[in-house]
Design a protein around this motif. Structure first.
Motif, PDB file in Angstrom:
ATOM      1  N   ALA A 196      18.061   1.804  -4.364  1.00  0.00           N
ATOM      2  CA  ALA A 196      18.461   1.460  -3.263  1.00  0.00           C
ATOM      3  C   ALA A 196      17.715   0.196  -2.726  1.00  0.00           C
ATOM      4  O   ALA A 196      18.133  -0.350  -1.679  1.00  0.00           O
ATOM      5  N   GLY A 197      16.754  -0.335  -3.444  1.00  0.00           N
ATOM      6  CA  GLY A 197      16.272  -1.708  -3.277  1.00  0.00           C
ATOM      7  C   GLY A 197      15.146  -1.292  -2.189  1.00  0.00           C
ATOM      8  O   GLY A 197      14.831  -2.514  -1.421  1.00  0.00           O
ATOM      9  N   ILE A 198      14.497  -0.313  -1.917  1.00  0.00           N
ATOM     10  CA  ILE A 198      13.723  -0.034  -1.033  1.00  0.00           C
ATOM     11  C   ILE A 198      12.419   0.106  -1.368  1.00  0.00           C
ATOM     12  O   ILE A 198      12.121   1.172  -2.434  1.00  0.00           O
ATOM     13  N   CYS A 199      11.226  -0.517  -0.973  1.00  0.00           N
ATOM     14  CA  CYS A 199       9.937  -0.453  -1.577  1.00  0.00           C
ATOM     15  C   CYS A 199       8.970  -0.222  -0.300  1.00  0.00           C
ATOM     16  O   CYS A 199       8.887  -1.563   0.317  1.00  0.00           O
ATOM     17  N   HIS A 200       8.305   0.430   0.302  1.00  0.00           N
ATOM     18  CA  HIS A 200       7.170   0.454   1.167  1.00  0.00           C
ATOM     19  C   HIS A 200       5.668   0.484   0.547  1.00  0.00           C
ATOM     20  O   HIS A 200       4.755   0.452   1.408  1.00  0.00           O
ATOM     21  N   ALA A 201       5.534   0.380  -0.787  1.00  0.00           N
ATOM     22  CA  ALA A 201       4.069   0.276  -1.494  1.00  0.00           C
ATOM     23  C   ALA A 201       4.312  -0.839  -2.224  1.00  0.00           C
ATOM     24  O   ALA A 201       4.882  -0.896  -3.474  1.00  0.00           O
ATOM     25  N   PRO A 202       3.597  -2.154  -1.807  1.00  0.00           N
ATOM     26  CA  PRO A 202       3.671  -3.417  -2.564  1.00  0.00           C
ATOM     27  C   PRO A 202       3.111  -3.210  -4.035  1.00  0.00           C
ATOM     28  O   PRO A 202       3.637  -3.931  -5.071  1.00  0.00           O
ATOM     29  N   ASP A 203       2.319  -2.409  -4.420  1.00  0.00           N
ATOM     30  CA  ASP A 203       1.702  -2.070  -5.817  1.00  0.00           C
ATOM     31  C   ASP A 203       2.703  -1.402  -6.657  1.00  0.00           C
ATOM     32  O   ASP A 203       2.685  -1.435  -7.947  1.00  0.00           O
ATOM     33  N   ALA A 217       6.158  -2.442  -6.490  1.00  0.00           N
ATOM     34  CA  ALA A 217       7.260  -3.232  -6.332  1.00  0.00           C
ATOM     35  C   ALA A 217       8.112  -3.496  -7.624  1.00  0.00           C
ATOM     36  O   ALA A 217       9.217  -3.752  -7.523  1.00  0.00           O
ATOM     37  N   ASP A 218       7.193  -3.385  -8.833  1.00  0.00           N
ATOM     38  CA  ASP A 218       7.777  -3.962 -10.048  1.00  0.00           C
ATOM     39  C   ASP A 218       8.191  -2.837 -10.918  1.00  0.00           C
ATOM     40  O   ASP A 218       8.647  -2.922 -11.862  1.00  0.00           O
ATOM     41  N   VAL A 219       8.183  -1.479 -10.303  1.00  0.00           N
ATOM     42  CA  VAL A 219       8.658  -0.302 -11.087  1.00  0.00           C
ATOM     43  C   VAL A 219      10.334  -0.261 -11.063  1.00  0.00           C
ATOM     44  O   VAL A 219      10.692  -0.591  -9.880  1.00  0.00           O
ATOM     45  N   ARG A 220      10.773   0.147 -12.101  1.00  0.00           N
ATOM     46  CA  ARG A 220      12.166   0.133 -12.114  1.00  0.00           C
ATOM     47  C   ARG A 220      12.541   1.631 -12.768  1.00  0.00           C
ATOM     48  O   ARG A 220      12.027   2.134 -13.521  1.00  0.00           O
ATOM     49  N   ILE A 221      13.760   1.955 -12.149  1.00  0.00           N
ATOM     50  CA  ILE A 221      14.513   3.120 -12.460  1.00  0.00           C
ATOM     51  C   ILE A 221      15.754   2.878 -12.984  1.00  0.00           C
ATOM     52  O   ILE A 221      16.612   2.308 -12.330  1.00  0.00           O
ATOM     53  N   ALA A 222      16.189   3.627 -14.095  1.00  0.00           N
ATOM     54  CA  ALA A 222      17.667   3.332 -14.623  1.00  0.00           C
ATOM     55  C   ALA A 222      18.300   4.716 -14.850  1.00  0.00           C
ATOM     56  O   ALA A 222      17.428   5.520 -15.159  1.00  0.00           O
ATOM     57  N   ARG A 272       4.146   9.525  -2.922  1.00  0.00           N
ATOM     58  CA  ARG A 272       2.766   9.350  -2.834  1.00  0.00           C
ATOM     59  C   ARG A 272       2.127  10.341  -1.968  1.00  0.00           C
ATOM     60  O   ARG A 272       2.547   9.665  -0.650  1.00  0.00           O
ATOM     61  N   ASP A 273       1.216  10.838  -1.655  1.00  0.00           N
ATOM     62  CA  ASP A 273       0.590  11.544  -0.378  1.00  0.00           C
ATOM     63  C   ASP A 273       1.749  12.288   0.304  1.00  0.00           C
ATOM     64  O   ASP A 273       1.689  12.434   1.479  1.00  0.00           O
ATOM     65  N   GLY A 274       2.853  12.899  -0.437  1.00  0.00           N
ATOM     66  CA  GLY A 274       3.834  13.744   0.332  1.00  0.00           C
ATOM     67  C   GLY A 274       4.630  12.912   1.247  1.00  0.00           C
ATOM     68  O   GLY A 274       5.735  13.205   1.684  1.00  0.00           O
ATOM     69  N   ARG A 275       4.836  11.500   0.637  1.00  0.00           N
ATOM     70  CA  ARG A 275       5.899  10.562   1.186  1.00  0.00           C
ATOM     71  C   ARG A 275       6.569   9.916   0.160  1.00  0.00           C
ATOM     72  O   ARG A 275       6.054   9.391  -0.910  1.00  0.00           O
ATOM     73  N   VAL A 276       7.819   9.575   0.554  1.00  0.00           N
ATOM     74  CA  VAL A 276       8.488   8.576  -0.299  1.00  0.00           C
ATOM     75  C   VAL A 276       8.027   7.129  -0.047  1.00  0.00           C
ATOM     76  O   VAL A 276       8.343   6.520   1.079  1.00  0.00           O
ATOM     77  N   VAL A 277       7.773   6.600  -1.204  1.00  0.00           N
ATOM     78  CA  VAL A 277       6.863   5.128  -0.926  1.00  0.00           C
ATOM     79  C   VAL A 277       7.981   3.832  -1.690  1.00  0.00           C
ATOM     80  O   VAL A 277       7.912   3.028  -1.537  1.00  0.00           O
ATOM     81  N   ALA A 278       8.788   4.443  -2.413  1.00  0.00           N
ATOM     82  CA  ALA A 278       9.844   3.785  -3.116  1.00  0.00           C
ATOM     83  C   ALA A 278      11.154   4.289  -3.629  1.00  0.00           C
ATOM     84  O   ALA A 278      11.058   5.191  -4.015  1.00  0.00           O
ATOM     85  N   VAL A 279      12.207   3.650  -3.274  1.00  0.00           N
ATOM     86  CA  VAL A 279      13.628   4.204  -3.913  1.00  0.00           C
ATOM     87  C   VAL A 279      14.191   2.946  -4.569  1.00  0.00           C
ATOM     88  O   VAL A 279      15.020   2.122  -4.025  1.00  0.00           O
ATOM     89  N   PRO A 280      13.622   2.609  -5.823  1.00  0.00           N
ATOM     90  CA  PRO A 280      14.363   1.418  -6.615  1.00  0.00           C
ATOM     91  C   PRO A 280      15.616   1.050  -6.513  1.00  0.00           C
ATOM     92  O   PRO A 280      16.160   0.024  -6.147  1.00  0.00           O
TER      93      PRO A 280
END
Length: 467
Positions: free
Chosen positions: A408-415, A417-422, A398-406
Motif C-alpha cells: 500500500a506504500g505505507i511505512c511508519h518505521a523508517p528502518d 522502509a526498504d523492505v519489499r513484499i511481492a 512490531r510490538d503489537g502494531r502494524v508498522v508497514a504495509v509495503p
C-alpha cells in the motif's frame, strides 16, 4: 500438427539415446544457457531424484545433455532403509559427476492421506532448495506409464476435463518451471537405458503396496497394455483441448478483469464462465485445487456474495461498477495463515514473499495480515478498493502494531522502509502449461511425441549414448 509416425521396430526395450533426449529438451525450452568450459558459473537445471529407475535415468540423461545440472535427493524418512538409500543415491550421482543435495523430510507419519501429505512436503522442500540454489527449471521423472495411471485415478474420482488432461510436459509454480521430459517414454524403456549404461537403481517396495490406489491401478494396467495406451491417447486429446481453453481464458481475463498487486481480482457481472471463476478463486486463495465444480457452477449461474475454497466473492463498489466491474474476489480472512517471523525470503499465506536488504535486523518483526485499515492507514487515505480487500494485505508488525504495509506504500518505521513484499500466487488464473502432444521440431511436418506415449520418429533412432 502433422500426423505422427511411429518408428519402425520401436519397442519398450530400446534405450533413450543422447540425440533423442536432446531433441525432447529442445522442445521444452527455453533454458538458461549452459556452463561452458572455463566460462562463468550458470544457474543449474534442477533434477528431482528419488533413486528409483525413472528419476535416476532422468539424471543420467540430463547430465549428458548439459553441464550445469544439480540433483535434489529427497528422503521421506518413511522407511527404515530410506536414509541408507538416499546416501547410496548420492554416491551414484557423484559417480556420474552430478552434484547433489540431500533434502530430509521430518515429521511425516503414516496414516490417511499419506500420499498427498508426502507430495506436498516433497514439493515444498524442492521449492526451497531450488530457491536457495537459483534454480528456475526443475526436471521431474514422471513417465508414460505414470500418465496412464493418473488418468485412470482421475476418472474414478470423476475429475473434470482439465484433470483428464493428465500431467503437463511443462507447468509453472510461483518459483519454478516444472518440466517432465520423460512423459513420452514408458518405464521399461527407461530401465533398458540404465541397464545399457550399467547403472543400478533402488526399488521402493511401497510402490507395490496394494493398499495405495496407484499401486492397484499400476497392477491392473500391467496386464492390460491396450487400456494403458487408450488412457494415454485420451490424455493427449484432453490436453489439446485444455490448451485451447487455457488460451481463450487468458484472453478473456486480460480483456475483462482487473488484477490487483494485493492479490484480489475484479470481475464483470457475468463472472465470465465457471472455469474462469474457479481459476480466479483458486489463485486468490492460493489453494492447490479449485472449489468443487458443483459449487462454482451454481455461483456462476446465480452470482451472489459467497465464500468458496478460501476466497470470497463480494459485490463491487461504485468506483469499480463505473469501470464495468461488478464483483470482487478477495482472500477469506478467516482462512489466512497466522503471522510468521519476518526474515528475507519468508513466505506468508502461501502467496507473499518478503525481501529485505542484506544486514537488515528484523528481530521482533512479524509478517502477517494487515487487518483493520484504521490501524495503519494515514488520515484521509482513500482507495477505490474496499477495506475488506485491504485488510488481507501482508504487513510488518512490531510490538503489537502494524508498522508497514509495503504493497500500500505505507511505512511508519523508517528502518523498514526498504523492505519489499511481492505476491507470488501459487496458482495462475490462466494456465500456460504444455499438455497433449509434444510439438514437432518446427513449422510443418516433423517428428513429435505421439499420444501413445512413445517418441514418434520418421527414422529409427540410434542409441548414441557413448557408453
Amino acid at each position: 500438427m502433422a500426423d505422427l509416425i511411429r518408428a519402425p521396430g520401436d519397442s519398450p526395450g530400446e534405450v533413450v539415446g543422447d540425440a533423442l533426449f536432446a531433441r525432447v529438451m529442445a522442445r521444452l525450452g527455453p533454458w538458461v544457457p549452459d556452463r561452458t568450459p572455463g566460462g562463468p558459473d550458470m544457474p543449474p537445471v534442477g533434477i528431482a531424484v528419488s533413486g528409483g529407475a525413472d528419476s535416476l535415468c532422468l539424471a543420467f540423461l540430463a547430465a549428458r545433455w548439459r553441464r550445469a545440472v544439480r540433483a535434489l535427493v529427497v528422503d521421506h524418512r518413511l522407511r527404515a532403509e530410506s536414509a541408507h538409500e538416499a546416501l547410496l543415491t548420492l554416491d551414484r550421482l557423484r559417480d556420474l559427476g552430478i552434484p547433489a543435495d540431500l533434502l530430509v523430510l521430518e515429521g511425516l507419519r503414516r496414516g490417511p492421506g499419506l500420499a498427498d501429505r508426502a507430495r506436498r512436503a516433497r514439493y515444498a522442500a524442492l521449492t526451497r532448495a531450488c530457491r536457495q540454489a537459483g534454480i528456475i527449471d526443475l526436471l521431474l521423472g514422471h513417465h508414460a506409464d505414470d500418465q496412464a495411471e493418473t488418468i485412470l485415478i482421475r476418472r474414478r474420482a470423476a475429475s473434470g476435463p482439465d484433470g483428464l488432461a493428465g500431467m503437463a510436459w511443462i507447468s509453472s509454480t510461483a518459483d519454478l518451471r516444472l518440466v517432465r521430459p520423460l512423459l513420452g517414454f514408458g518405464k521399461e524403456r527407461l530401465r533398458a537405458t540404465l541397464r545399457h549404461a550399467g547403472l543400478a537403481w533402488i526399488e521402493d517396495p511401497s510402490n507395490a503396496d496394494v493398499r495405495a490406489e496407484r499401486a492397484r491401478v499400476r497392477g491392473a494396467l500391467a496386464g492390460d497394455p491396450e487400456r494403458a495406451e487408450l488412457a494415454r491417447r485420451s490424455a493427449a486429446r484432453a490436453g489439446r483441448a485444455r490448451m485451447v481453453a487455457d488460451h481463450g481464458q487468458a484472453v478473456a481475463l486480460a480483456a475483462r478483469t482487473e488484477y490487483a498487486p494485493g492479490g484480489w481480482v475484479a470481475l464483470p457481472a457475468d463472472l465470465l464462465c465457471p472455469r474462469a471463476l474457479a481459476s480466479v478463486l483458486r489463485m486468490v486463495s492460493g489453494g492447490d485445487y479449485p472449489p468443487s465444480r458443483r459449487a462454482v457452477d451454481a455461483l456462476a449461474a446465480a452470482p451472489r456474495a459467497a465464500t468458496l475454497g478460501g476466497a470470497c466473492l463480494l459485490p463491487a463498489g461504485p468506483a469499480l461498477r463505473r469501470a464495468g466491474l461488478a464483483w470482487l474476489v478477495v482472500r477469506e480472512e478467516a482462512a489466512m495463515d497466522a503471522a510468521v517471523p519476518a526474515r528475507a525470503g519468508a513466505c506468508w499465506d502461501g502467496r507473499f514473499v518478503l525481501w529485505a536488504p542484506p544486514g537488515l535486523v528484523l528481530d521482533g518483526v512479524t509478517f502477517g495480515a494487515a487487518g483493520p485499515v484504521a490501524r495503519w492507514a494515514p488520515p484521509g487515505w482513500r482507495s477505490r478498493w474496499p477495506a475488506r480487500a485491504w485488510r488481507t494485505l501482508p504487513a510488518l508488525h512490531r510490538d503489537g502494531r502494524v508498522v508497514a504495509v509495503p504493497l500500500a506504500g505505507i511505512c511508519h518505521a523508517p528502518d523498514l522502509a526498504d523492505v519489499r513484499i511481492a505476491l507470488l500466487p501459487g496458482a495462475l488464473a490462466a494456465e500456460s502449461g504444455l499438455f497433449g502432444d509434444l510439438p514437432p521440431d518446427g513449422p510443418g511436418d516433423g517428428p513429435g511425441v505421439g499420444p501413445g506415449g512413445e517418441f514418434a520418429l520418421a527414422v529409427q533412432e540410434r542409441p548414441d549414448m557413448g557408453v
